[in-house]
Design an enzyme around this catalytic site. Structure first.
Site, PDB file in Angstrom:
ATOM      1  CB  VAL A 236      -0.233  -5.769   4.132  1.00  0.00           C
ATOM      2  CG1 VAL A 236      -1.485  -5.133   4.687  1.00  0.00           C
ATOM      3  CG2 VAL A 236      -0.348  -6.027   2.641  1.00  0.00           C
TER       4      VAL A 236
ATOM      5  CE1 TYR B 122      -4.615  -1.026  -4.945  1.00  0.00           C
ATOM      6  CE2 TYR B 122      -4.778  -3.422  -4.913  1.00  0.00           C
ATOM      7  CZ  TYR B 122      -4.722  -2.220  -4.249  1.00  0.00           C
ATOM      8  OH  TYR B 122      -4.754  -2.202  -2.876  1.00  0.00           O
TER       9      TYR B 122
ATOM     10  CE  LYS C  82      -4.439   1.142  -0.909  1.00  0.00           C
ATOM     11  NZ  LYS C  82      -3.854  -0.178  -0.896  1.00  0.00           N
TER      12      LYS C  82
ATOM     13  CE1 TYR D 141      -3.673   0.868   4.654  1.00  0.00           C
ATOM     14  CE2 TYR D 141      -2.559  -0.251   6.443  1.00  0.00           C
ATOM     15  CZ  TYR D 141      -2.630   0.078   5.120  1.00  0.00           C
ATOM     16  OH  TYR D 141      -1.673  -0.366   4.278  1.00  0.00           O
TER      17      TYR D 141
ATOM     18  CB  SER E 256      -0.942   0.036   1.203  1.00  0.00           C
ATOM     19  OG  SER E 256      -2.128  -0.625   0.902  1.00  0.00           O
TER      20      SER E 256
HETATM   21  N1  GLN Z   1      -2.183  -5.118  -2.212  1.00  0.00           N
HETATM   22  C1  GLN Z   1      -2.798  -5.050  -0.915  1.00  0.00           C
HETATM   23  C2  GLN Z   1      -4.310  -5.155  -1.024  1.00  0.00           C
HETATM   24  O1  GLN Z   1      -4.877  -4.664  -1.973  1.00  0.00           O
HETATM   25  C3  GLN Z   1      -2.398  -3.768  -0.271  1.00  0.00           C
HETATM   26  C4  GLN Z   1      -3.010  -3.598   1.081  1.00  0.00           C
HETATM   27  C5  GLN Z   1      -2.141  -2.907   2.048  1.00  0.00           C
HETATM   28  O2  GLN Z   1      -0.904  -2.866   1.947  1.00  0.00           O
HETATM   29  N2  GLN Z   1      -2.765  -2.409   3.082  1.00  0.00           N
HETATM   30  O3  GLN Z   1      -4.945  -5.721  -0.177  1.00  0.00           O
END
Ligand code: GLN
Length: 304
Positions: free
Chosen positions: A258, A188, A66, A240, A63
């Site tokens: 994650v 993605y 992002k 988050y 993430s």
């Molecule tokens: N690729 C992971 C997902 O879409 C990314 C989530 C994350 O790092 N919080 O669930």
């Protein structure tokens, strides 16, 4: 400031907790990563680099991507991005569908999965191979021309990305996704699977500590005012539904993934990245969060 000593002290203090928590396993390929890694890097806007532990070992940025897809979407569409994605903390897990239905397919913010899918959709409209565009964007920013995504991790997530598919279809039904769902999900999963190390990630965010301009000569990435806004979003939404607690404990804009990485920004000073794969239930690195908390406590510096 002598960050070398600070990082040594943090690694020493945290040794007993490294490995506590759980490595993400819902992406099968990530489940085999050892929970015992710990690395941390500071890259100052003057270009000094300080490291401890596994700071040069590449890991799955997940993430944290992002942040970069949002920067690219802002470069392309500027304020128009906010017509499709909000700027409020969600208070729900990063892969929750609940608000999306209630709020007509407009994600709360760009740092939860549906928000990042919208940013990816913007990149899909502009680029034939959006994941390559993300990689090309990152290479000069992080100082490594070899950065790439891990195909096995991307394929592993793509095969199991049912929740992300559900979010993408829901947004498509609400008219908030312009490209085919499958194309957006492919791109993605691939940019989530980009591999970088702590030094590269800390360097890649130095422009956010430097008013939107890359300190090592890669030019203006964002306007000063947009960089300020991005830092504010990282503080309020970057970790988050633990973002409030993280701001309370750490006091720095940050974005986690994650894979166990967390990048943070000390405005006017440096980029920081910590990596330790075992996570708290919210999806943030357990040792990584503690390390950043110690970092601001020991240095006495934060945005507050
Ligand atoms: N690729 C992971 C997902 O879409 C990314 C989530 C994350 O790092 N919080 O669930």
């Amino acid at each position: 400031m002598d960050y070398a000593e600070v990082l040594q002290q943090i690694a020493h203090e945290l040794a007993p907790v490294i490995g506590q928590g759980k490595v993400a396993s819902y992406i099968p390929e990530l489940a085999s990563v050892s929970p015992h890694h710990f690395g941390m890097a500071v890259v100052t806007i003057a270009g000094e680099v300080f490291t401890v532990g596994d700071a040069r070992q590449p890991f799955s940025i997940q993430s944290i991507s992002k942040l970069f897809t949002l920067v690219m979407a802002l470069q392309l569409e500027d304020e128009k991005v906010w017509t499709r994605v909000g700027r409020e903390p969600s208070g729900t897990p990063f892969n929750s569908l609940v608000q999306l239905e209630a709020e007509n397919g407009k994600p709360r913010n760009p740092f939860i999965n549906p928000g990042a899918l919208v940013c990816t959709d913007i990149l899909c409209t502009r680029y034939a191979v959006p994941e390559n565009a993300v990689v090309e964007f990152l290479r000069p920013l992080c100082g490594n021309r070899e950065v790439h995504y891990n195909r096995a991790v991307a394929a592993s997530e793509r095969r199991t990305s049912h929740r992300n598919a559900a979010m993408a279809h829901l947004m498509k039904a609400f008219g908030n996704l312009n490209n085919p769902v499958g194309e957006v999900l492919d791109a993605y999963c691939r940019h989530c699977a980009i591999e970088m190390n702590c030094v590269e990630l800390a360097r890649a965010v130095t422009f956010l500590a430097h008013g939107g301009t890359h300190p090592a000569g890669q030019g203006n990435i964002l306007s000063t005012s947009m960089a300020k806004r991005l830092n504010a979003l990282m503080l309020t939404c970057g970790t988050y539904d633990a973002a409030g607690d993280f701001a309370f404990r750490v006091g720095l804009p940050a974005k986690s993934g994650v894979g166990g990485g967390i990048v943070a920004v000390m405005p006017g000073e440096c980029g920081v990245c910590v990596w330790s794969p075992a996570l708290e239930p919210s999806g943030n690195s357990l040792a990584g969060s503690l390390a950043l908390e110690r970092f601001t406590d020991i240095t006495g510096r934060s945005i507050f």
